[in-house]
Design a protein around this motif. Sequence first.
Motif, PDB file in Angstrom:
ATOM      1  N   SER A 177      40.303  70.317 118.923  1.00 56.18           N
ATOM      2  CA  SER A 177      40.310  71.495 119.796  1.00 56.18           C
ATOM      3  C   SER A 177      38.932  72.100 120.026  1.00 56.18           C
ATOM      4  O   SER A 177      38.795  73.001 120.849  1.00 56.18           O
ATOM      5  CB  SER A 177      41.229  72.565 119.204  1.00 56.18           C
ATOM      6  N   THR A 178      37.923  71.638 119.296  1.00 54.13           N
ATOM      7  CA  THR A 178      36.619  72.296 119.332  1.00 54.13           C
ATOM      8  C   THR A 178      35.507  71.315 119.681  1.00 54.13           C
ATOM      9  O   THR A 178      35.608  70.120 119.429  1.00 54.13           O
ATOM     10  CB  THR A 178      36.316  72.953 117.973  1.00 54.13           C
ATOM     11  N   TYR A 179      34.436  71.862 120.248  1.00 57.37           N
ATOM     12  CA  TYR A 179      33.305  71.044 120.670  1.00 57.37           C
ATOM     13  C   TYR A 179      32.381  70.677 119.518  1.00 57.37           C
ATOM     14  O   TYR A 179      31.793  69.598 119.512  1.00 57.37           O
ATOM     15  CB  TYR A 179      32.490  71.795 121.733  1.00 57.37           C
ATOM     16  N   PHE A 180      32.229  71.595 118.564  1.00 57.65           N
ATOM     17  CA  PHE A 180      31.289  71.340 117.473  1.00 57.65           C
ATOM     18  C   PHE A 180      31.651  72.180 116.255  1.00 57.65           C
ATOM     19  O   PHE A 180      32.442  73.136 116.349  1.00 57.65           O
ATOM     20  CB  PHE A 180      29.838  71.625 117.911  1.00 57.65           C
ATOM     21  N   SER A 181      31.065  71.831 115.127  1.00 59.14           N
ATOM     22  CA  SER A 181      31.218  72.598 113.883  1.00 59.14           C
ATOM     23  C   SER A 181      30.005  73.487 113.662  1.00 59.14           C
ATOM     24  O   SER A 181      28.858  73.040 113.808  1.00 59.14           O
ATOM     25  CB  SER A 181      31.363  71.662 112.676  1.00 59.14           C
ATOM     26  N   PHE A 182      30.274  74.732 113.325  1.00 59.09           N
ATOM     27  CA  PHE A 182      29.240  75.638 112.832  1.00 59.09           C
ATOM     28  C   PHE A 182      29.393  75.617 111.311  1.00 59.09           C
ATOM     29  O   PHE A 182      30.287  76.244 110.750  1.00 59.09           O
ATOM     30  CB  PHE A 182      29.446  77.050 113.376  1.00 59.09           C
ATOM     31  N   PHE A 259      25.472  77.126 124.466  1.00 57.60           N
ATOM     32  CA  PHE A 259      26.212  75.862 124.516  1.00 57.60           C
ATOM     33  C   PHE A 259      27.033  75.760 125.794  1.00 57.60           C
ATOM     34  O   PHE A 259      27.740  76.687 126.180  1.00 57.60           O
ATOM     35  CB  PHE A 259      27.123  75.728 123.302  1.00 57.60           C
ATOM     36  N   LYS A 260      26.958  74.615 126.455  1.00 59.47           N
ATOM     37  CA  LYS A 260      27.701  74.369 127.689  1.00 59.47           C
ATOM     38  C   LYS A 260      28.957  73.562 127.373  1.00 59.47           C
ATOM     39  O   LYS A 260      28.886  72.461 126.834  1.00 59.47           O
ATOM     40  CB  LYS A 260      26.831  73.614 128.693  1.00 59.47           C
ATOM     41  N   LYS A 261      30.092  74.131 127.721  1.00 55.80           N
ATOM     42  CA  LYS A 261      31.361  73.450 127.480  1.00 55.80           C
ATOM     43  C   LYS A 261      31.561  72.335 128.489  1.00 55.80           C
ATOM     44  O   LYS A 261      31.778  72.589 129.676  1.00 55.80           O
ATOM     45  CB  LYS A 261      32.519  74.449 127.577  1.00 55.80           C
ATOM     46  N   GLN A 262      31.483  71.124 128.032  1.00 56.38           N
ATOM     47  CA  GLN A 262      31.722  69.955 128.867  1.00 56.38           C
ATOM     48  C   GLN A 262      32.049  68.780 127.965  1.00 56.38           C
ATOM     49  O   GLN A 262      31.653  68.762 126.797  1.00 56.38           O
ATOM     50  CB  GLN A 262      30.506  69.650 129.738  1.00 56.38           C
ATOM     51  N   PRO A 263      32.787  67.787 128.453  1.00 55.26           N
ATOM     52  CA  PRO A 263      33.119  66.616 127.622  1.00 55.26           C
ATOM     53  C   PRO A 263      31.857  65.957 127.085  1.00 55.26           C
ATOM     54  O   PRO A 263      30.789  66.043 127.689  1.00 55.26           O
ATOM     55  CB  PRO A 263      33.859  65.701 128.603  1.00 55.26           C
ATOM     56  N   TYR A 264      31.983  65.322 125.942  1.00 53.18           N
ATOM     57  CA  TYR A 264      30.835  64.664 125.331  1.00 53.18           C
ATOM     58  C   TYR A 264      30.261  63.600 126.271  1.00 53.18           C
ATOM     59  O   TYR A 264      31.007  62.796 126.844  1.00 53.18           O
ATOM     60  CB  TYR A 264      31.235  63.988 124.017  1.00 53.18           C
ATOM     61  N   LEU A 267      25.702  59.654 124.951  1.00 56.55           N
ATOM     62  CA  LEU A 267      24.850  59.745 123.769  1.00 56.55           C
ATOM     63  C   LEU A 267      25.574  60.442 122.625  1.00 56.55           C
ATOM     64  O   LEU A 267      25.511  59.993 121.473  1.00 56.55           O
ATOM     65  CB  LEU A 267      23.555  60.487 124.116  1.00 56.55           C
ATOM     66  N   THR A 268      26.255  61.534 122.933  1.00 55.06           N
ATOM     67  CA  THR A 268      26.994  62.255 121.889  1.00 55.06           C
ATOM     68  C   THR A 268      28.106  61.382 121.323  1.00 55.06           C
ATOM     69  O   THR A 268      28.324  61.354 120.103  1.00 55.06           O
ATOM     70  CB  THR A 268      27.577  63.559 122.459  1.00 55.06           C
ATOM     71  N   GLN A 269      28.792  60.663 122.184  1.00 53.68           N
ATOM     72  CA  GLN A 269      29.841  59.749 121.717  1.00 53.68           C
ATOM     73  C   GLN A 269      29.269  58.705 120.772  1.00 53.68           C
ATOM     74  O   GLN A 269      29.849  58.401 119.726  1.00 53.68           O
ATOM     75  CB  GLN A 269      30.500  59.054 122.916  1.00 53.68           C
ATOM     76  N   GLN A 270      28.118  58.164 121.116  1.00 51.50           N
ATOM     77  CA  GLN A 270      27.490  57.150 120.259  1.00 51.50           C
ATOM     78  C   GLN A 270      27.103  57.740 118.911  1.00 51.50           C
ATOM     79  O   GLN A 270      27.262  57.105 117.866  1.00 51.50           O
ATOM     80  CB  GLN A 270      26.264  56.576 120.965  1.00 51.50           C
ATOM     81  N   LYS A 271      26.602  58.972 118.918  1.00 49.93           N
ATOM     82  CA  LYS A 271      26.177  59.620 117.681  1.00 49.93           C
ATOM     83  C   LYS A 271      27.358  59.882 116.747  1.00 49.93           C
ATOM     84  O   LYS A 271      27.283  59.609 115.532  1.00 49.93           O
ATOM     85  CB  LYS A 271      25.456  60.936 118.002  1.00 49.93           C
ATOM     86  N   ILE A 272      28.454  60.413 117.273  1.00 46.15           N
ATOM     87  CA  ILE A 272      29.583  60.724 116.394  1.00 46.15           C
ATOM     88  C   ILE A 272      30.244  59.445 115.873  1.00 46.15           C
ATOM     89  O   ILE A 272      30.721  59.404 114.733  1.00 46.15           O
ATOM     90  CB  ILE A 272      30.613  61.658 117.070  1.00 46.15           C
ATOM     91  N   GLN A 273      30.269  58.401 116.697  1.00 48.54           N
ATOM     92  CA  GLN A 273      30.815  57.121 116.233  1.00 48.54           C
ATOM     93  C   GLN A 273      29.939  56.541 115.127  1.00 48.54           C
ATOM     94  O   GLN A 273      30.440  56.040 114.112  1.00 48.54           O
ATOM     95  CB  GLN A 273      30.901  56.139 117.415  1.00 48.54           C
ATOM     96  N   HIS A 274      28.632  56.599 115.328  1.00 52.37           N
ATOM     97  CA  HIS A 274      27.695  56.090 114.322  1.00 52.37           C
ATOM     98  C   HIS A 274      27.857  56.840 113.003  1.00 52.37           C
ATOM     99  O   HIS A 274      27.915  56.226 111.924  1.00 52.37           O
ATOM    100  CB  HIS A 274      26.259  56.244 114.841  1.00 52.37           C
ATOM    101  N   ASN A 275      27.925  58.165 113.070  1.00 50.44           N
ATOM    102  CA  ASN A 275      28.029  58.971 111.847  1.00 50.44           C
ATOM    103  C   ASN A 275      29.300  58.655 111.074  1.00 50.44           C
ATOM    104  O   ASN A 275      29.281  58.513 109.841  1.00 50.44           O
ATOM    105  CB  ASN A 275      27.983  60.461 112.197  1.00 50.44           C
ATOM    106  N   HIS A 276      30.412  58.558 111.788  1.00 48.71           N
ATOM    107  CA  HIS A 276      31.683  58.243 111.131  1.00 48.71           C
ATOM    108  C   HIS A 276      31.607  56.886 110.426  1.00 48.71           C
ATOM    109  O   HIS A 276      32.001  56.754 109.261  1.00 48.71           O
ATOM    110  CB  HIS A 276      32.809  58.249 112.166  1.00 48.71           C
TER     111      HIS A 276
END
Length: 303
Positions: A177-182, A259-264, A267-276
Amino acid sequence: MTSKLTLVSEYPLTLNSNWVVPEIEQHIKLEIYNAEKTYDKKSIVFYAKYLKSPSPVQQQFVEQGFKIVYDNLWEVVVDTNLQYVLQHSDWFRHYESLWYKYLGYHMYQPSKNFTKLAFMPMRIKKPHRDLAAQKLQLWLDDFIWSYVDQGQQLPNGGDAVNDRNVQRLFCPEWYDSTYFSFVSETTVQTHTKTLFITEKTYKPIAFYHPFVIMGMPGTLQSLKQQGFETFENLFDESYDTEPNWHARLDCLIKNVSKFKKQPYDMLTQQKIQHNHALFFDHTITSKYIAEQIIEPLLNYAET
């Protein structure tokens, strides 16, 4: 040492966790103290909690000349004159990886709906969290957040109990439900020689989430050194080098406001996949435990 080293503890400690035992027992044995047994100093090391007053059992092992290893894996790395303290700055990363996999969390696949801006779980009252909650007032209605000591709980109340198992409760909705973690880390002050990075930082890494971190300066740099991606494409990450935590928090607030609300993007998709993938890489965790936990312990036992 001719026979396999055995760590004997009076009660289960960190290395006795169900998800850690298979890694540890490839190298050493773990055993709970049995008053009816006779122990051999050549193959036994007593395993005790750091900074806990010695029990009669522990004192008995000390007086008989057994080596003692003290467990400080859950706390800030310390300088001490004790014989051997089991501690390492990267412990949380690998312990959490094993634990989340044990709980099946590695199977999670995001199904994003982006109904809220950010996810911010907080439990114990601390000055930096008080100030963050105050400065974030304009956006908190758009957060999924908690501050348990101040009466604010997550929707399912999962963080309200002072129990490590409950604190690892995972709800996909928080991340979907959220764009990012604080991330609100345990400490923001540079009061130790070693960075203290806890499970709070590794949760968004495990769960495909971009993040900003209210923690000690240098936290992002440490994550990069471990091979993780941070999100300079989404946030101004200059806060990571700011020594004053008040100024660091102001920079984080500015990141939230801009922060601008928009789908990832890609680059962001690649980063979160890499981290996981990196977080749950079992080969890396096994190598870490063998080299940073087991090997120094065996060296200590053999001296």
